[in-house]
Write an enzyme that holds these catalytic residues in place. Structure first.
Site, PDB file in Angstrom:
ATOM      1  N   SER A   1       0.938  -1.299  -0.047  1.00  0.00           N
ATOM      2  CA  SER A   1       0.047  -0.025   0.062  1.00  0.00           C
ATOM      3  C   SER A   1       0.915   1.378   0.157  1.00  0.00           C
ATOM      4  O   SER A   1       1.076   1.814   1.117  1.00  0.00           O
ATOM      5  CB  SER A   1      -0.969  -0.255   1.045  1.00  0.00           C
ATOM      6  OG  SER A   1      -1.659  -1.087   1.160  1.00  0.00           O
TER       7      SER A   1
ATOM      8  N   LYS B   1      -6.564   2.005  -3.660  1.00  0.00           N
ATOM      9  CA  LYS B   1      -6.308   1.331  -2.470  1.00  0.00           C
ATOM     10  C   LYS B   1      -6.533   2.188  -1.388  1.00  0.00           C
ATOM     11  O   LYS B   1      -7.245   1.983  -0.360  1.00  0.00           O
ATOM     12  CB  LYS B   1      -5.136   0.661  -2.209  1.00  0.00           C
ATOM     13  CG  LYS B   1      -4.792   0.000  -1.144  1.00  0.00           C
ATOM     14  CD  LYS B   1      -5.831  -1.030  -0.620  1.00  0.00           C
ATOM     15  CE  LYS B   1      -5.514  -1.520   0.818  1.00  0.00           C
ATOM     16  NZ  LYS B   1      -4.207  -2.308   0.955  1.00  0.00           N
TER      17      LYS B   1
ATOM     18  N   LYS C   1      -1.865   5.029   8.472  1.00  0.00           N
ATOM     19  CA  LYS C   1      -0.871   5.455   7.409  1.00  0.00           C
ATOM     20  C   LYS C   1      -1.428   5.424   6.072  1.00  0.00           C
ATOM     21  O   LYS C   1      -1.389   6.274   5.169  1.00  0.00           O
ATOM     22  CB  LYS C   1       0.220   4.076   7.290  1.00  0.00           C
ATOM     23  CG  LYS C   1       1.272   4.449   6.041  1.00  0.00           C
ATOM     24  CD  LYS C   1       1.094   3.676   4.818  1.00  0.00           C
ATOM     25  CE  LYS C   1       1.108   2.282   4.943  1.00  0.00           C
ATOM     26  NZ  LYS C   1       0.877   1.527   3.708  1.00  0.00           N
TER      27      LYS C   1
END
Length: 288
Positions: free
Chosen positions: A94, A169, A238
């Site tokens: 990611s 994502k 994050k």
């Protein structure tokens, strides 16, 4: 399988993913910062070649697959790998989309293709190879990576040019995180009013409030007290920060996202290392 695959990152997601590639018959070369993880993986999959570092793993490989905590680490690993013209970087981490584009441009100057293919579905879907995969990049390298992706996911969605998979994502995880936080708040209010949170969950799942979190996280990980979905609260924070950075870079106001980002950042600071479903515990603690 004719392809030789180098795989970097044998964490909670990477280990089962690499395992599928080993069982599929690829020539697999693995690297990880943890010697213990490498030892455990190669004991479980004796056909895999244990490599001392990513440069050794990438030597002679057709594709380097990275499943790492963030884009900065992906960049560091990709450059340390010493990839040569004709090889490919398949980043399934990611990562930040702007950073992915920059890395892709740098690699392209050396004749190295890059595809970003982050995944959704968590550890359970990584284990049974039913992940949703968001693949970004030029059509030719995406097709070249397809034999690998098909062994890891049930659905491969072509998202557009390089970086688009990582953008999708991050935005998906923002929507997921906002939905989970809203559902957790609703349970806390329901409990305070004297309602049964399990019944509240049933109502949500039979009504318009239903989402992935109400279906697969509330009873399974929050009401049960397990808090063990396999995805860390730090990683969710994050990913949300990545979504916020993207919005700001594009000059798109996202007031709800900014509030959500701040909430999860506070939760991750308060509960470092906890599962992301522990957002319920963090919200519950605010009234104490």
């Amino acid at each position: 399988m004719a392809l030789t695959i180098a795989f970097a990152g044998l964490g909670m997601m990477g280990r089962p993913m690499a395992g599928h590639l080993a069982r599929a018959g690829f020539s697999l070369r693995v690297a990880d910062a943890s010697h213990a993880m490498l030892d455990a993986f190669c004991t479980e999959h004796p056909t895999a070649v244990r490599c001392a570092n990513v440069a050794e793993a990438a030597r002679g490989a057709d594709i380097l697959v990275t499943m790492l905590p963030n884009g900065a680490i992906v960049r560091e690993v990709a450059l340390a790998a010493g990839l040569q013209s004709g090889q490919m970087l398949l980043d399934m981490s990611s990562s930040a989309p702007m950073g992915t584009r920059a890395l892709g441009e740098e690699l392209a100057k050396r004749g190295i293709e890059m595809v970003d293919a982050p995944v959704s579905g968590g550890v359970s879907k990584a284990k049974d190879a039913t992940l949703a995969i968001m693949a970004g990049g030029r059509p030719e390298p995406v097709e070249r990576a397809r034999p690998v992706l098909e062994k890891l996911g049930a659905k491969i969605i072509l998202t557009g040019p390089l970086g688009s998979g990582h953008a999708m994502k991050a935005l998906n995880n923002y929507v997921s995180a906002a939905g989970l936080a809203a559902a957790a708040e609703a349970l806390l209010v329901a409990r305070a009013f004297g309602l049964d949170p399990a019944v509240m969950t049933d109502v949500l799942n039979a009504s318009s409030g239903r989402n992935n979190s109400t279906e697969s996280k509330l009873k399974q990980h929050i009401l049960s007290g397990k808090f063990a979905s396999g995805f860390a609260i730090d990683l969710m924070a994050k990913d949300l920060a990545t979504a916020g950075d993207l919005a700001r870079a594009l000059n798109v106001p996202v007031p709800l996202a900014e509030e959500t980002i701040a909430l999860w950042k506070d939760a991750a600071t308060s509960l470092p290392g906890a599962d992301h479903t522990a957002i319920f515990s963090f919200l519950d603690s605010l009234k104490k």
